[in-house]
Design a protein around this motif. Structure first.
Motif, PDB file in Angstrom:
ATOM      1  N   ILE A 166       0.840  -1.187   0.000  1.00  0.00           N
ATOM      2  CA  ILE A 166       0.000   0.000   0.000  1.00  0.00           C
ATOM      3  C   ILE A 166       0.880   1.243   0.000  1.00  0.00           C
ATOM      4  N   TYR A 167       0.612   2.136  -0.943  1.00  0.00           N
ATOM      5  CA  TYR A 167       1.322   3.413  -1.040  1.00  0.00           C
ATOM      6  C   TYR A 167       0.451   4.482  -0.383  1.00  0.00           C
ATOM      7  N   MET A 168       1.055   5.302   0.461  1.00  0.00           N
ATOM      8  CA  MET A 168       0.321   6.380   1.127  1.00  0.00           C
ATOM      9  C   MET A 168       1.264   7.525   1.436  1.00  0.00           C
ATOM     10  N   LEU A 169       0.706   8.679   1.670  1.00  0.00           N
ATOM     11  CA  LEU A 169       1.510   9.778   2.184  1.00  0.00           C
ATOM     12  C   LEU A 169       1.752   9.559   3.674  1.00  0.00           C
ATOM     13  N   ASP A 170       2.944   9.873   4.118  1.00  0.00           N
ATOM     14  CA  ASP A 170       3.318   9.653   5.516  1.00  0.00           C
ATOM     15  C   ASP A 170       2.819  10.830   6.354  1.00  0.00           C
ATOM     16  N   LYS A 171       1.541  10.763   6.712  1.00  0.00           N
ATOM     17  CA  LYS A 171       0.882  11.825   7.454  1.00  0.00           C
ATOM     18  C   LYS A 171       0.168  11.246   8.672  1.00  0.00           C
ATOM     19  N   ASP A 172       0.031  12.072   9.718  1.00  0.00           N
ATOM     20  CA  ASP A 172      -0.676  11.631  10.921  1.00  0.00           C
ATOM     21  C   ASP A 172      -2.103  11.199  10.612  1.00  0.00           C
ATOM     22  N   ARG A 173      -2.713  11.810   9.606  1.00  0.00           N
ATOM     23  CA  ARG A 173      -4.099  11.485   9.279  1.00  0.00           C
ATOM     24  C   ARG A 173      -4.272  10.066   8.745  1.00  0.00           C
ATOM     25  N   HIS A 174      -3.172   9.402   8.439  1.00  0.00           N
ATOM     26  CA  HIS A 174      -3.242   8.054   7.886  1.00  0.00           C
ATOM     27  C   HIS A 174      -2.912   6.973   8.913  1.00  0.00           C
ATOM     28  N   LYS A 175      -3.063   7.314  10.166  1.00  0.00           N
ATOM     29  CA  LYS A 175      -2.763   6.367  11.241  1.00  0.00           C
ATOM     30  C   LYS A 175      -3.564   5.078  11.104  1.00  0.00           C
ATOM     31  N   LYS A 176      -4.856   5.186  10.751  1.00  0.00           N
ATOM     32  CA  LYS A 176      -5.702   3.992  10.650  1.00  0.00           C
ATOM     33  C   LYS A 176      -5.286   3.094   9.483  1.00  0.00           C
ATOM     34  N   ILE A 177      -4.812   3.703   8.400  1.00  0.00           N
ATOM     35  CA  ILE A 177      -4.327   2.885   7.284  1.00  0.00           C
ATOM     36  C   ILE A 177      -3.087   2.112   7.721  1.00  0.00           C
ATOM     37  N   ALA A 193       5.493  13.125   0.513  1.00  0.00           N
ATOM     38  CA  ALA A 193       4.848  13.853  -0.585  1.00  0.00           C
ATOM     39  C   ALA A 193       4.943  13.037  -1.856  1.00  0.00           C
ATOM     40  N   GLY A 194       4.012  13.293  -2.773  1.00  0.00           N
ATOM     41  CA  GLY A 194       4.114  12.657  -4.085  1.00  0.00           C
ATOM     42  C   GLY A 194       3.140  11.541  -4.335  1.00  0.00           C
ATOM     43  N   ASP A 195       1.831  11.811  -4.195  1.00  0.00           N
ATOM     44  CA  ASP A 195       0.908  10.694  -4.382  1.00  0.00           C
ATOM     45  C   ASP A 195       0.537  10.452  -5.842  1.00  0.00           C
ATOM     46  N   ILE A 196       0.894  11.352  -6.759  1.00  0.00           N
ATOM     47  CA  ILE A 196       0.716  11.029  -8.171  1.00  0.00           C
ATOM     48  C   ILE A 196       1.570   9.824  -8.534  1.00  0.00           C
ATOM     49  N   ALA A 197       2.771   9.771  -8.008  1.00  0.00           N
ATOM     50  CA  ALA A 197       3.633   8.612  -8.260  1.00  0.00           C
ATOM     51  C   ALA A 197       2.971   7.337  -7.759  1.00  0.00           C
ATOM     52  N   GLY A 198       2.359   7.403  -6.589  1.00  0.00           N
ATOM     53  CA  GLY A 198       1.678   6.235  -6.048  1.00  0.00           C
ATOM     54  C   GLY A 198       0.531   5.790  -6.927  1.00  0.00           C
ATOM     55  N   ALA A 199      -0.227   6.742  -7.469  1.00  0.00           N
ATOM     56  CA  ALA A 199      -1.333   6.397  -8.362  1.00  0.00           C
ATOM     57  C   ALA A 199      -0.814   5.733  -9.634  1.00  0.00           C
ATOM     58  N   SER A 217      12.705  -5.281  -6.366  1.00  0.00           N
ATOM     59  CA  SER A 217      11.627  -4.370  -6.750  1.00  0.00           C
ATOM     60  C   SER A 217      10.296  -4.887  -6.223  1.00  0.00           C
ATOM     61  N   VAL A 218       9.396  -3.958  -5.953  1.00  0.00           N
ATOM     62  CA  VAL A 218       8.071  -4.316  -5.446  1.00  0.00           C
ATOM     63  C   VAL A 218       7.004  -3.695  -6.337  1.00  0.00           C
ATOM     64  N   MET A 219       5.828  -4.318  -6.318  1.00  0.00           N
ATOM     65  CA  MET A 219       4.688  -3.822  -7.077  1.00  0.00           C
ATOM     66  C   MET A 219       3.701  -3.202  -6.107  1.00  0.00           C
ATOM     67  N   VAL A 220       3.267  -1.981  -6.383  1.00  0.00           N
ATOM     68  CA  VAL A 220       2.290  -1.307  -5.549  1.00  0.00           C
ATOM     69  C   VAL A 220       0.889  -1.763  -5.954  1.00  0.00           C
ATOM     70  N   ASP A 221       0.084  -2.157  -4.973  1.00  0.00           N
ATOM     71  CA  ASP A 221      -1.274  -2.626  -5.248  1.00  0.00           C
ATOM     72  C   ASP A 221      -2.302  -1.508  -5.173  1.00  0.00           C
ATOM     73  N   ALA A 222      -2.046  -0.501  -4.346  1.00  0.00           N
ATOM     74  CA  ALA A 222      -3.047   0.546  -4.170  1.00  0.00           C
ATOM     75  C   ALA A 222      -2.413   1.808  -3.610  1.00  0.00           C
ATOM     76  N   LEU A 223      -2.938   2.943  -4.053  1.00  0.00           N
ATOM     77  CA  LEU A 223      -2.717   4.213  -3.381  1.00  0.00           C
ATOM     78  C   LEU A 223      -3.932   4.462  -2.511  1.00  0.00           C
ATOM     79  N   LEU A 224      -3.718   4.753  -1.229  1.00  0.00           N
ATOM     80  CA  LEU A 224      -4.810   5.029  -0.309  1.00  0.00           C
ATOM     81  C   LEU A 224      -4.511   6.294   0.486  1.00  0.00           C
ATOM     82  N   GLY A 225      -5.562   7.032   0.835  1.00  0.00           N
ATOM     83  CA  GLY A 225      -5.416   8.136   1.761  1.00  0.00           C
ATOM     84  C   GLY A 225      -5.625   9.506   1.148  1.00  0.00           C
ATOM     85  N   ILE A 226      -5.468  10.509   1.994  1.00  0.00           N
ATOM     86  CA  ILE A 226      -5.785  11.889   1.643  1.00  0.00           C
ATOM     87  C   ILE A 226      -4.555  12.621   1.109  1.00  0.00           C
TER      88      ILE A 226
END
Length: 324
Positions: A166-177, A193-199, A217-226
């Protein structure tokens, strides 16, 4: 999309990237962003088309150009497109001497792109094509219960929860993820920063070695979060072109933003899909160009002789070099 229009975007983003590169690590993100805004705006005056800026700089960044509603392009050319622009993606990274910065422009047919008003933040889900239309709508009722969502996502993708990345921004708001990722023994790529890359990584299945460690190398399955609303609309355009899944919900992060959106009657509970954000079905006249400034997860950085761009059009995402 006409080849000449795509070539123009490629040239414009490449020259804008080269113009701002000397400011890398300068510590002044507003100055850096201003160079990109002004470079794009000047260049667009020579475009072989006109476009309406739907997602721009304007209100959020106090920019005098590329504001919402502005018509750009050669005034003698036809008005063909709606435009979303992120002149300097990862602005703070660039100013602080880090990587992953991009010049981003997206075009869709005129009157097809959702106007997100003064929304600055959006809750997002970006997934590969095989997940399109397969997310249970019961999961998308207001705030997501990530503890339940991750096993559901794994089922949709034909994986075990522990195999998810799971790709996400490293923010406090993503604690539940993060808590859900840890609980289900999955993995995360958490970056400030940089969630376009995650998408891009989630939608295309492109491997990344950004956090390779001993795993390769790893494959990203999903971008999640705000993250940012402009980046959300760009991601929706990418999803339309690639046949991938994108879901977004307005997620104001301040009372001011919430009040502004309330006045414009925006719905904070509804999850919109890519077809809501980009209503046209004419995917052949859509394109997203991501040009690398500094070395990144999805696009190489500038060199003295060339700029590399990820060009997403006609159902494919292809790295194409611009030679100076």
């Amino acid at each position: 999309m006409e080849k000449s229009h795509l070539a123009f975007l490629h040239t414009l983003t490449a020259t804008t990237a080269r113009a701002v590169l000397p400011l890398w690590g300068c510590g002044d993100k507003e100055k850096s962003d201003g160079v990109c805004v002004n470079g794009l705006r000047r260049g667009l005056s020579d475009a072989p088309f006109q476009a309406r800026v739907v997602i721009g700089e304007g209100e959020k960044d106090n920019a005098p150009a590329l504001y919402r509603g502005e018509i750009v392009g050669n005034k003698q050319a036809p008005l063909l497109y709606d435009m979303a622009v992120d002149p300097l993606e990862c602005t703070s990274f660039f100013a602080n001497g880090l990587g992953n910065s991009l010049v981003v422009v997206a075009l869709t047919p005129h009157n097809s792109m959702m106007d997100c008003g003064q929304s600055y933040y959006m809750d997002k889900i970006a997934l590969p094509p095989r997940a399109k239309n397969n997310i249970d709508k019961k999961m998308l009722q207001g705030d997501i219960d990530y503890d339940k969502f991750l096993p559901h996502l794994a089922h949709v993708l034909g994986k075990k929860p522990a195999d998810l990345v799971i790709y996400m921004l490293d923010k406090d708001r993503h604690k539940k993820i993060k808590q859900a990722v840890i609980k289900h023994d999955a993995r995360m790529i958490a970056i400030p920063a940089g969630d376009i890359a995650g998408a891009v990584l989630a939608m295309t299945g492109t491997p990344t070695t950004a956090t390779q460690g001993n795993h390769g190398s790893v494959m990203v399955d999903a971008l999640l979060g705000i993250g940012g609303s402009p980046e959300g609309v760009v991601s929706a355009a990418m999803a339309k072109i690639l046949g991938a899944e994108f879901l977004g919900r307005f997620a104001p992060q301040s009372d001011k933003e919430r009040d502004l959106l309330k006045k414009e009657n925006y719905n904070f509970a509804q999850w919109y899909n890519a077809d809501d954000f980009i209503t046209s079905g004419d995917v052949n006249n859509m394109a997203v160009v991501l040009t690398g400034i500094t070395e990144g997860m999805v696009v190489p950085g500038l060199t003295a002789k060339k700029a590399s761009s990820l060009i997403i059009t006609n159902g494919a995402a292809t790295i194409t070099d611009y030679i100076f």
